[in-house]
Design an enzyme around this catalytic site. Structure first.
Site, PDB file in Angstrom:
ATOM      1  N   TYR A  96     -35.985  61.215 -71.567  1.00 13.13           N
ATOM      2  CA  TYR A  96     -36.313  61.623 -70.138  1.00 13.13           C
ATOM      3  C   TYR A  96     -37.501  61.117 -69.539  1.00 13.13           C
ATOM      4  O   TYR A  96     -37.916  60.134 -70.305  1.00 13.13           O
ATOM      5  CB  TYR A  96     -36.979  63.206 -70.865  1.00 13.13           C
ATOM      6  N   ASP A 111     -32.311  71.471 -67.778  1.00 14.96           N
ATOM      7  CA  ASP A 111     -32.893  72.676 -66.687  1.00 14.96           C
ATOM      8  C   ASP A 111     -32.211  72.499 -65.392  1.00 14.96           C
ATOM      9  O   ASP A 111     -31.902  71.430 -64.873  1.00 14.96           O
ATOM     10  CB  ASP A 111     -34.502  72.488 -66.701  1.00 14.96           C
ATOM     11  N   TYR A 145     -38.021  70.442 -76.632  1.00 17.10           N
ATOM     12  CA  TYR A 145     -38.318  71.071 -75.377  1.00 17.10           C
ATOM     13  C   TYR A 145     -39.526  69.802 -74.733  1.00 17.10           C
ATOM     14  O   TYR A 145     -40.476  69.980 -75.275  1.00 17.10           O
ATOM     15  CB  TYR A 145     -39.082  72.261 -75.585  1.00 17.10           C
TER      16      TYR A 145
END
Length: 476
Positions: free
Chosen positions: A325, A259, A415
């Site tokens: 992440y 992103d 996601y």
């Protein structure tokens, strides 16, 4: 019919040069050139008939109309066309005039031979000119993906002028194609709000202008720049690589993308920069890496730059990858350490994610299944992410009980923001659902992008180091 009988029939139709006489027998006796086959047959026929040996000059040949005598001149024209171009592999192609192709067919037909006997003239020209180009440049022929391709158009010059007057083959008889070159690397995005590729303004379509009562004026949305962001990873990397390779333009290919508001840290994200029409294929990648990093001034970093093959483009775009992440999360109410320990229930879980609301305007609406390999959380915002979080969220020097830092290792395409928030029920299961409280990612870092079953960096997708030292054997 013996081979000498066939050769005699070929000669009965008119003067035929050695190359054209030998070409219908190109599948006989490996290791000979057609010219050598033809000369041997002509010699044998002269001996059998006890007649004088009478060679035929290509300029007198009714089949090739002199073109078989121009191989050296064609090679000169190709080498001249490649002057200043850095290449290690090449290929030569040929466009034969239709009337000459017809002559080649009639030669066999008149002698009662199969129309595809031996090989066509086009193949002989490709080979004979090609081997001369290789000998003069030191480059290797490559029929799959050469660095350069040169197509010679025989109709673009007069073979008789070359053979009788000594004229050179004109440059416009050779169409040169320089195939793209590729540089692989990994990038880290240290600052947020930098897109991977150029992001044209959606309001003005990238023009930077809008219509007003008095005509055109700068676009209010992008300030007249035509872009929503001042720079991108692509714009940081591309100009340096294109300049180093003396190319015309470049295209950025990334292994997915993070992103815009996420950082890409850790081991970085694989990418390939494709350079179109490069005159120099072997830049010093270490110097290039240092140049890019210095110009980026800490906002972006690249590492492990390597010269790659075209296969590396598909590799970075299609190779299955897992991601790691780190997310700074704010909950609607305090969460305890015990509650965060419950995140272990998500490990190994297959998550169903219906297209997230934030991307449903550009992604097909469907349910995707992705696996959570590992997940862990700790209260508060870790030091590495504090600068990315609003001070109001952090509290007054104490750990905000309604915040946590969560690390996730998941399959590609998972996601993460929706895994944590639940996206109003579109993602099941989710962190918010498991802890029974609202959750929102307020800062996100990507820490690793690695191949699922094997690394992105496969040896056969890179240019051999012996070809990457700045000295190309094919620099004509």
């Amino acid at each position: 019919m013996t081979i000498t009988d066939a050769a005699a029939d070929l000669l009965a139709g008119g003067p035929v040069c050695d190359a054209c006489l030998g070409r219908p027998f190109a599948d006989r006796s490996f290791g000979l050139r057609n010219e050598e086959r033809g000369r041997a047959l002509r010699t044998t026929l002269a001996l059998e008939a006890d007649e004088p040996y009478e060679p035929v000059d290509p300029v007198e040949c009714w089949v090739c109309e002199g073109y078989c005598g121009t191989f050296d001149a064609l090679a000169d024209a190709v080498v001249e066309t490649l002057d200043g171009v850095d290449f290690a592999t090449y290929q030569v192609g040929t466009v034969v005039p239709p009337l000459v192709e017809e002559n080649d067919r009639l030669l066999r037909e008149d002698a009662g031979m199969e129309p595809d006997a031996g090989e066509p003239l086009k193949r002989e020209v490709n080979r004979e000119v090609g081997r001369r180009v290789g000998a003069r440049t030191g480059a290797e022929v490559d029929f799959e993906r050469p660095d350069v391709l040169c197509v010679v158009d025989l109709s673009a010059f007069d073979p008789y002028a070359v053979l009788e007057d000594g004229d050179a083959v004109t440059a416009h008889a050779v169409d040169r194609q320089i195939n793209p070159a590729f540089v692989y690397g990994r990038y880290r995005k240290i600052e947020r709000d930098i897109p991977q590729t150029e992001w044209p303004c959606r309001e003005c379509g990238g023009s930077g202008t809008q219509l007003a009562d008095d005509g055109e004026e700068p676009c209010d949305y992008c300030g007249g720049s035509g872009y929503l962001y001042d720079t991108s990873i692509e714009e940081t990397v591309r100009p340096h690589v294109v300049d180093a390779m003396e190319g015309r333009e470049g295209t950025f290919h990334g292994a997915g993308r993070e992103d815009v508001d996420a950082r890409m840290l850790g081991t970085g994200r694989p990418f390939v920069l494709e350079v179109k029409h490069p005159y120099h294929r072997t830049p010093d990648v270490s110097a290039l890496e240092a140049e890019i990093n210095e110009a980026a001034a800490g906002a972006v970093e690249v590492e492990d730059l390597r010269l790659a093959t075209h296969d590396m483009v598909e590799r970075v775009k299609e190779h299955d990858a897992s991601k790691r992440y780190r997310a700074a999360v704010q909950f609607d109410e305090p969460v305890s350490v015990t509650a965060l320990d419950a995140l272990a229930e998500l490990e190994g879980t297959t998550v169903e994610q219906f297209t997230p609301q934030r991307v449903d305007h550009r992604r097909a609406e469907l349910t995707r299944e992705r696996t959570v390999y590992a997940i862990d959380g700790e209260p508060g915002i870790v030091d590495e992410m504090v600068d990315s979080v609003d001070e109001a969220v952090l509290g007054d020097g104490e750990v905000n009980a309604a915040t946590a830092t969560i690390e996730v290792h998941g399959a590609g395409g998972l996601y993460i923001k929706e895994l944590i928030s639940g996206d109003d029920g579109r993602t099941e299961p989710s962190v918010a659902g498991l802890l029974d409280t609202g959750a929102e990612v307020i800062a996100l870092d990507v820490l690793a992008v690695e191949g699922e079953d094997e690394p992105f960096e496969r040896a056969d997708f890179f240019v051999d180091e012996s070809d990457a030292d700045g000295e190309s054997g094919g620099d004509a």
